[in-house]
Design a protein around this motif. Sequence first.
Motif, short mmCIF file in Angstrom:
data_model
loop_
_atom_site.label_atom_id
_atom_site.label_comp_id
_atom_site.label_asym_id
_atom_site.label_seq_id
_atom_site.Cartn_x
_atom_site.Cartn_y
_atom_site.Cartn_z
N LEU A 7 39.05 42.61 -13.73
CA LEU A 7 38.46 41.30 -14.04
C LEU A 7 37.68 40.73 -12.86
N LEU A 8 38.22 40.85 -11.67
CA LEU A 8 37.53 40.34 -10.48
C LEU A 8 36.23 41.11 -10.25
N ASP B 129 29.01 41.01 -12.69
CA ASP B 129 28.29 40.57 -13.88
C ASP B 129 28.21 39.05 -14.04
N GLY B 130 28.77 38.30 -13.10
CA GLY B 130 28.70 36.85 -13.15
C GLY B 130 29.54 36.21 -14.24
N ASP C 265 26.46 35.94 -0.24
CA ASP C 265 27.15 36.65 -1.31
C ASP C 265 28.60 36.96 -0.96
N LYS C 266 29.17 36.22 -0.03
CA LYS C 266 30.55 36.44 0.38
C LYS C 266 31.40 35.22 0.05
#
Length: 182
Positions: A98-99, A105-106, A138-139
């Motif tokens: 899921l993560l 995929d947002g 992006d972190k």
Amino acid sequence: MKKALLVSALLLSSLTSADIESLYKLYQSKKYKQACQLGLRMFKEQKKDSRFLMLYGLSCLNADYIDRLAVPMTALRYSKTERANASYFATILLQKKLLYHSLLDGIDISNLKLPKTDYILSKVFDLYTKKEYKKVDDKYYFIPKKGAGLMYVLYLEGTGRVTKMTIEERLDDHIIKIHRYW
């Protein structure tokens, strides 16, 4: 002929118990990657032994080979302890999937509530779904306990077909362990 079969059966059982002993020693020595690899080689002969399945699963989990949890997870079903371990493995495997899906995929997973475990991925999953992070570029930066100096950094890396999800464990801004999943 019967004597040869008896001798080979005894030899096989002693080799099998020696292999399980080796697996246990590797696990106790925290050589999880080696234990997981040995367990994979032993799997065909030991797939009905719940003690082996739990030890193999825990070794692979500690080596961050989470996808290998699926097979022992499905076989652990005959006792309360086996079912508890199977649920533990299933929870972590689902949290990973899921993560990864959310990051790549947002997909919003903030409404999901899954059991908490002591495993690093589970801790990050819980903080991520509660949106208890600071995002820079992006972190994702997570501070699980204020003042402890511990921080988790979650991000995607890689090019081409395989993008890996990475979790860095940091203590006082020094990387102490890196976990990579795909």
